[in-house]
Structure formats: structure tokens, C-alpha cells
Enzyme design. Structure first.
Site, PDB file in Angstrom:
ATOM      1  N   TYR A 137      -5.232 -15.376  10.269  1.00  0.00           N
ATOM      2  CA  TYR A 137      -6.344 -16.231   9.818  1.00  0.00           C
ATOM      3  C   TYR A 137      -6.226 -16.485   8.321  1.00  0.00           C
ATOM      4  O   TYR A 137      -5.612 -15.697   7.586  1.00  0.00           O
ATOM      5  CB  TYR A 137      -7.711 -15.629  10.170  1.00  0.00           C
ATOM      6  N   ARG A 194      -9.966  -8.794   1.238  1.00  0.00           N
ATOM      7  CA  ARG A 194     -10.728  -7.555   1.024  1.00  0.00           C
ATOM      8  C   ARG A 194     -11.062  -7.326  -0.450  1.00  0.00           C
ATOM      9  O   ARG A 194     -12.141  -6.840  -0.774  1.00  0.00           O
ATOM     10  CB  ARG A 194      -9.918  -6.359   1.516  1.00  0.00           C
ATOM     11  N   GLU A 241     -16.845   8.007  -6.682  1.00  0.00           N
ATOM     12  CA  GLU A 241     -15.609   7.481  -6.091  1.00  0.00           C
ATOM     13  C   GLU A 241     -14.417   8.188  -6.735  1.00  0.00           C
ATOM     14  O   GLU A 241     -14.315   8.255  -7.960  1.00  0.00           O
ATOM     15  CB  GLU A 241     -15.544   5.963  -6.320  1.00  0.00           C
ATOM     16  N   GLN A 242     -13.504   8.661  -5.894  1.00  0.00           N
ATOM     17  CA  GLN A 242     -12.367   9.434  -6.417  1.00  0.00           C
ATOM     18  C   GLN A 242     -11.398   8.599  -7.256  1.00  0.00           C
ATOM     19  O   GLN A 242     -10.782   9.112  -8.193  1.00  0.00           O
ATOM     20  CB  GLN A 242     -11.605  10.067  -5.256  1.00  0.00           C
ATOM     21  N   ASP A 300     -16.481   4.630   8.356  1.00  0.00           N
ATOM     22  CA  ASP A 300     -15.343   5.321   8.969  1.00  0.00           C
ATOM     23  C   ASP A 300     -15.500   6.838   8.937  1.00  0.00           C
ATOM     24  O   ASP A 300     -14.900   7.542   9.752  1.00  0.00           O
ATOM     25  CB  ASP A 300     -14.035   4.948   8.256  1.00  0.00           C
TER      26      ASP A 300
HETATM   27  C1  LIG Z   1      -5.544  -3.365  10.212  1.00  0.00           C
HETATM   28  C2  LIG Z   1      -7.037  -3.243  10.023  1.00  0.00           C
HETATM   29  C3  LIG Z   1      -7.820  -4.396  10.073  1.00  0.00           C
HETATM   30  C4  LIG Z   1      -9.221  -4.287   9.966  1.00  0.00           C
HETATM   31  N1  LIG Z   1      -9.971  -5.424  10.033  1.00  0.00           N
HETATM   32  C5  LIG Z   1     -11.328  -5.346   9.977  1.00  0.00           C
HETATM   33  C6  LIG Z   1     -12.138  -6.526  10.062  1.00  0.00           C
HETATM   34  O1  LIG Z   1     -11.612  -7.644  10.154  1.00  0.00           O
HETATM   35  N2  LIG Z   1     -13.500  -6.389  10.037  1.00  0.00           N
HETATM   36  C7  LIG Z   1     -14.095  -5.161   9.926  1.00  0.00           C
HETATM   37  O2  LIG Z   1     -15.349  -5.100   9.932  1.00  0.00           O
HETATM   38  N3  LIG Z   1     -13.356  -4.018   9.820  1.00  0.00           N
HETATM   39  C8  LIG Z   1     -11.993  -4.090   9.828  1.00  0.00           C
HETATM   40  N4  LIG Z   1     -11.238  -2.950   9.701  1.00  0.00           N
HETATM   41  C9  LIG Z   1     -11.918  -1.650   9.511  1.00  0.00           C
HETATM   42  C10 LIG Z   1     -12.380  -1.463   8.075  1.00  0.00           C
HETATM   43  O3  LIG Z   1     -11.304  -1.656   7.190  1.00  0.00           O
HETATM   44  C11 LIG Z   1     -12.968  -0.080   7.869  1.00  0.00           C
HETATM   45  O4  LIG Z   1     -13.809   0.260   8.936  1.00  0.00           O
HETATM   46  C12 LIG Z   1     -13.762  -0.034   6.562  1.00  0.00           C
HETATM   47  O5  LIG Z   1     -12.953  -0.318   5.461  1.00  0.00           O
HETATM   48  C13 LIG Z   1     -14.432   1.332   6.396  1.00  0.00           C
HETATM   49  O6  LIG Z   1     -15.170   1.324   5.210  1.00  0.00           O
HETATM   50  P1  LIG Z   1     -15.720   2.686   4.607  1.00  0.00           P
HETATM   51  O7  LIG Z   1     -16.446   2.300   3.369  1.00  0.00           O
HETATM   52  O8  LIG Z   1     -16.439   3.445   5.662  1.00  0.00           O
HETATM   53  O9  LIG Z   1     -14.429   3.558   4.259  1.00  0.00           O
HETATM   54  P2  LIG Z   1     -13.220   3.260   3.258  1.00  0.00           P
HETATM   55  O10 LIG Z   1     -12.961   1.818   3.117  1.00  0.00           O
HETATM   56  O11 LIG Z   1     -12.098   4.129   3.702  1.00  0.00           O
HETATM   57  O12 LIG Z   1     -13.746   3.770   1.854  1.00  0.00           O
HETATM   58  C14 LIG Z   1     -13.845   5.144   1.555  1.00  0.00           C
HETATM   59  C15 LIG Z   1     -13.923   5.308   0.038  1.00  0.00           C
HETATM   60  O13 LIG Z   1     -14.177   6.686  -0.253  1.00  0.00           O
HETATM   61  C16 LIG Z   1     -13.303   7.126  -1.256  1.00  0.00           C
HETATM   62  N5  LIG Z   1     -13.132   8.577  -1.072  1.00  0.00           N
HETATM   63  C17 LIG Z   1     -12.467   9.214  -0.071  1.00  0.00           C
HETATM   64  N6  LIG Z   1     -12.543  10.539  -0.214  1.00  0.00           N
HETATM   65  C18 LIG Z   1     -13.282  10.762  -1.330  1.00  0.00           C
HETATM   66  C19 LIG Z   1     -13.726  11.932  -2.009  1.00  0.00           C
HETATM   67  N7  LIG Z   1     -13.418  13.162  -1.553  1.00  0.00           N
HETATM   68  N8  LIG Z   1     -14.476  11.804  -3.126  1.00  0.00           N
HETATM   69  C20 LIG Z   1     -14.809  10.566  -3.606  1.00  0.00           C
HETATM   70  N9  LIG Z   1     -14.404   9.416  -3.013  1.00  0.00           N
HETATM   71  C21 LIG Z   1     -13.666   9.511  -1.885  1.00  0.00           C
HETATM   72  C22 LIG Z   1     -12.032   6.318  -1.047  1.00  0.00           C
HETATM   73  O14 LIG Z   1     -11.236   6.274  -2.220  1.00  0.00           O
HETATM   74  C23 LIG Z   1     -12.622   4.949  -0.668  1.00  0.00           C
HETATM   75  O15 LIG Z   1     -12.911   4.169  -1.810  1.00  0.00           O
HETATM   76  C24 LIG Z   1      -9.827  -3.018   9.784  1.00  0.00           C
HETATM   77  C25 LIG Z   1      -9.033  -1.871   9.694  1.00  0.00           C
HETATM   78  C26 LIG Z   1      -7.658  -1.980   9.803  1.00  0.00           C
HETATM   79  C27 LIG Z   1      -6.816  -0.725   9.706  1.00  0.00           C
END
Ligand SMILES: Cc1cc2nc3c(=O)[nH]c(=O)nc-3n(C[C@H](O)[C@H](O)[C@H](O)COP(=O)(O)OP(=O)(O)OC[C@H]3O[C@@H](n4cnc5c(N)ncnc54)[C@H](O)[C@@H]3O)c2cc1C
Length: 392
Positions: free
Chosen positions: A214, A105, A31-32, A294
Site C-alpha cells: 500500500y 510509522r 522511554e528507554q 503489545d
Molecule cells: C509486519 C508488521 C506490520 C504491522 N502492521 C500493523 C498495522 O498495519 N496496523 C496496526 O494497528 N498494527 C500493525 N502492527 C502491529 C503494531 O506494530 C504493534 O502492535 C504496535 O507497534 C504496538 O505498539 P506498543 O506501543 O504496544 O509497543 P511498541 O511499539 O513495541 O513500543 C514499546 C516502546 O516501549 C519501549 N520500551 C521497551 N522496554 C522498555 C523499558 N524496559 N523501559 C522503557 N521503555 C521500554 C520501546 O523502546 C518502545 O518505544 C504490525 C506489526 C508488524 C510486525
């Protein structure tokens, strides 16, 4: 023993680590950031991801910090007249076997981090930014920005919407601004008129914007997301601070409950997110490297399913690694079983913009009268069980 390298310690990366460690697969997370953290906002967890969280033994911890809403309602922006309602509470549990949760969160990330550390105290590496990878015949080498390299059998890019692992697999596919920005705030519940009411998830729909409210933190905070169509996004940063007056102005004429939340918001901490997306892709894996969450399929939050998809990915990827004869076959099985479902969530989330934004109560009533959202989501979204769905 198979060794899996995970880039990213967000909801997706941590859940994948927990699922893999639980079945005895070796994991390292890079993790960065100097610490694992999330934004000060809420998140919804429907039954489809909650099944995975329960399988990880997290029911008690989720109950301790979350709210189980009594209903999920679509309401008209100025009158709060209910257009449609999805029954939550006991009805939802009876139907799906697990609850629908809403929570902070940061609390959620803490639960996941604790789980990973209990399974193995040493697998989370902070201050470790990934730069890229080199694949060989039987494995993969991950390069970190400080010059370190690490090797493994599998590399998972769980590094979010700006994923560097994705760029290397699929090339540059720029995220594009959708035309919507999202305000996100959380305010103390005492002092709000809705303090005494049953806890509901409310989607407020209206002209060129919608809002979501909510309770989180066991009902002590009210979470608010305000999504506004905004054509000219010119700022470089995706997240930026704005004057409270802009937030207030964006929701002029909306229901007194929305005004109460905005009035209770800390004037010095009003942040707005630009909402970006990418067209769904159908190939996000190589022989030893894949993506999740994502990084693979970013989605607009209009079904609250982005993190849910990341959690489903984690469970299906774990099962695929257990089931297939070798790593390339496992990554292929995983991807094959996730493409259509995640693309459907991306596409239906985008389509919800058209459903939620209408100029008049009459137009909103007409749009919602053609749908039965509770039946639709029950049929394909909430009913999906990543732990038992056939992998084909
Ligand atoms: C307004 C809003 C409301 C939302 N509400 C919901 C909800 O109610 N329910 C739901 O299911 N989803 C919701 N989402 C979507 C959800 O937040 C995301 O889909 C989710 O957080 C994605 O998780 P992830 O682990 O894939 O990516 P991220 O949460 O983006 O995590 C990526 C991680 O990788 C790290 N990283 C990035 N690049 C590097 C690198 N080069 N080297 C090392 N580490 C790195 C980052 O620091 C981070 O810790 C919402 C989104 C938004 C914008």
C-alpha cells in the site's frame, strides 16, 4: 490529582499519554531509547482507532501525511485477480464516520509525540529504561536502570512484546516464534508501474506466503510486507539484515507488481522480522499496575490491528480511570472490557494465516468463497467505538 506513570513511548504509550492529558490526568512517560522512533515501514489505521485519533484533534495532521485508500483488496499472488474487496474511500467514511488511513510509522509517531508535547512539554523522559516496580497500598514505585525511582498512583506497561512490566505481573510467558518471517521495505513510488493507479491496500495471497502492499507518505512511497513461512528460525535477533537475493527468491513467480517493488528495493537494506506471539491472557493488571498494547496482547499482523488495539486500550483505560471510584476498580473495569476483544483480534489474526496461505488459485478461491470479510469486519471490528462503547 491522579498521577500515571507510563513505561514505553511507542504508539500505545504516546496515545495513552495524550488521552489522559486531554482529560486532565497527570502523566509521565519513561522511554528507554534516546529518541522516539519507529521502523521505516507503513501502518494501517482502521476506523476503530481513528475515532480516538480524531477525538485527539489529529484529523488534519493525519490527512497531511497519509493516504486514504480507495479499496482494500485480497488478490491472487500471480494473476492479481481480486478475491474480495472492502470498499474504502467515501463509502468507508459514510459507513464508519471516519476514514481508513495508511501512513508511514515515523510520521505517525511524530504526530503523536507532537500532540503529547503540546498538551505538556515536559512529560516525555528519554534514556529511561524501566527495570521493575514495587507496589504499596496506595500507589506504585517504578525503578529505572540508572538507579532513579519515581512514584505514582498508576503504572502502565506500554513497553511492547518484551515487556518487563508484564514479566513482573504475569511471570515469564515466553513469546514463541510463529513459523513466519516478515520482510518489510518501502520504495519510492515514481518508477513503479503502479504509480498511476488508484491507491489500494492489496493483500496478495498465495502458497506458504502472503504479501501486503500500500502507498504511504501521501502516495510517494510504496510500503511492502512479505510474510513467508520459514520453519527454522535460529537467530537470536528478531530483526536481521538479509541479502536482497533472498527476498527476490522468496517471491519468484509472483505478480510483476511485486517484482517491481522488490527490484526497486535498496539491496543493502533488506530486513526480516521473526513474527512472535503469545497465547492471550486474561489477567494483566494488579491493583495499581496494568498493561496495554503489545505488552498485554501481542498479535500477528494479519489483520493490521496490533497498534489499533493499543489505541483502543488507551481510550478505554482513560474512560475507566474517569468512571471508577478508585484505581483498583478502574484497572479492573479497563481489563474486563478489553480481554475478549483483544483476544478475538489475536485469535482471528492467527487464523488468517490459514486463509491467506493456499497452494493454488483454485484453493484460494474456494477458501475465500466461504467468507464475506467486508461484512465480518464491519460488524465487529471497524464499528467498535472505544469512546462510547458501554463499559460493563
Ligand atoms: C509486519 C508488521 C506490520 C504491522 N502492521 C500493523 C498495522 O498495519 N496496523 C496496526 O494497528 N498494527 C500493525 N502492527 C502491529 C503494531 O506494530 C504493534 O502492535 C504496535 O507497534 C504496538 O505498539 P506498543 O506501543 O504496544 O509497543 P511498541 O511499539 O513495541 O513500543 C514499546 C516502546 O516501549 C519501549 N520500551 C521497551 N522496554 C522498555 C523499558 N524496559 N523501559 C522503557 N521503555 C521500554 C520501546 O523502546 C518502545 O518505544 C504490525 C506489526 C508488524 C510486525
Amino acid at each position: 490529582m491522579t498521577k500515571v506513570l507510563i513505561v514505553g513511548g511507542g504508539i500505545g504509550g504516546l496515545t495513552a499519554a495524550a488521552c489522559l492529558l486531554k482529560v486532565g490526568i497527570d502523566v509521565e512517560i519513561y522511554e528507554q531509547a534516546p529518541e522516539l522512533s519507529e521502523v521505516g515501514a507503513g501502518i494501517q489505521m482502521s476506523a476503530n482507532p481513528t475515532r480516538v485519533l480524531y477525538d485527539l484533534g489529529l484529523a488534519e495532521e493525519l490527512d497531511a501525511v497519509s493516504v486514504r485508500p480507495s479499496a482494500y483488496r485480497f488478490v491472487i499472488y500471480d494473476s492479481s485477480d481480486v478475491l474480495q474487496e472492502i470498499q474504502m474511500g467515501d463509502t468507508y467514511v459514510q459507513r464508519h464516520g471516519v476514514p481508513y488511513y495508511v501512513l508511514h510509522r515515523a510520521d505517525f509517531l511524530d504526530i503523536l509525540e507532537r500532540k503529547v508535547r503540546v498538551l505538556n512539554a515536559d512529560v516525555i523522559h528519554l534514556n529511561s529504561m524501566a527495570e521493575g516496580f514495587t507496589e504499596s497500598g496506595d500507589g506504585v514505585e517504578l525503578r529505572l536502570s540508572d538507579g532513579r525511582t519515581v512514584t505514582g498512583d498508576v503504572l502502565i506497561g506500554a513497553d511492547g512484546i518484551k515487556s518487563v512490566i508484564r514479566s513482573q505481573i504475569v511471570g515469564e510467558t515466553p513469546a514463541h516464534y510463529t513459523g513466519d518471517v516478515a520482510w518489510r521495505v518501502a520504495v519510492p513510488m515514481d518508477g513503479l508501474p503502479q504509480n498511476e493507479e488508484p491507491h489500494t491496500v492489496d493483500i496478495w495471497v498465495g502458497p506458504t506466503r502472503h504479501a501486503v502492499s500500500y502507498p504511504i507518505r501521501s502516495g510517494n512511497l510504496m510500503n511492502f510486507v512479505g510474510v513467508v513461512e520459514f520453519d527454522e528460525w535460529s537467530e537470536e535477533s528478531w530483526i536481521s539484515k538479509h541479502p536482497w537475493e533472498k527476498l527476490k527468491n522468496d517471491f519468484t513467480g509472483w505478480h510483476p507488481k511485486i517484482q517491481a517493488i522488490i527490484d526497486a528495493t535498496d539491496h543493502d537494506n533488506c530486513f526480516r522480522w521473526a513474527l512472535n506471539d503469545r497465547t492471550p491472557i486474561r489477567n494483566w493488571s494488579t491493583r495499581h499496575v496494568t498493561l496495554m498494547g503489545d505488552a498485554a496482547h501481542p498479535t500477528l499482523p494479519y489483520m493490521a490491528q496490533g497498534a489499533a488495539m493499543a489505541i483502543e486500550d488507551a481510550a478505554v483505560l482513560t474512560r475507566a480511570l474517569q468512571a471508577a471510584d478508585d484505581i483498583p476498580a478502574a484497572l479492573d473495569l479497563y481489563q474486563r472490557n478489553r480481554i475478549d476483544r483483544s483476544a478475538r483480534v489475536v485469535n482471528e489474526s492467527s487464523a488468517n494465516r490459514g486463509l491467506f496461505h493456499h497452494d493454488s488459485p483454485q484453493a484460494l478461491r474456494a477458501a475465500f468463497s466461504e467468507r464475506d470479510i467486508s461484512a465480518e469486519r464491519t460488524a465487529w471490528l471497524f464499528s467498535y467505538d472505544p469512546l462510547t462503547v458501554d463499559l460493563v
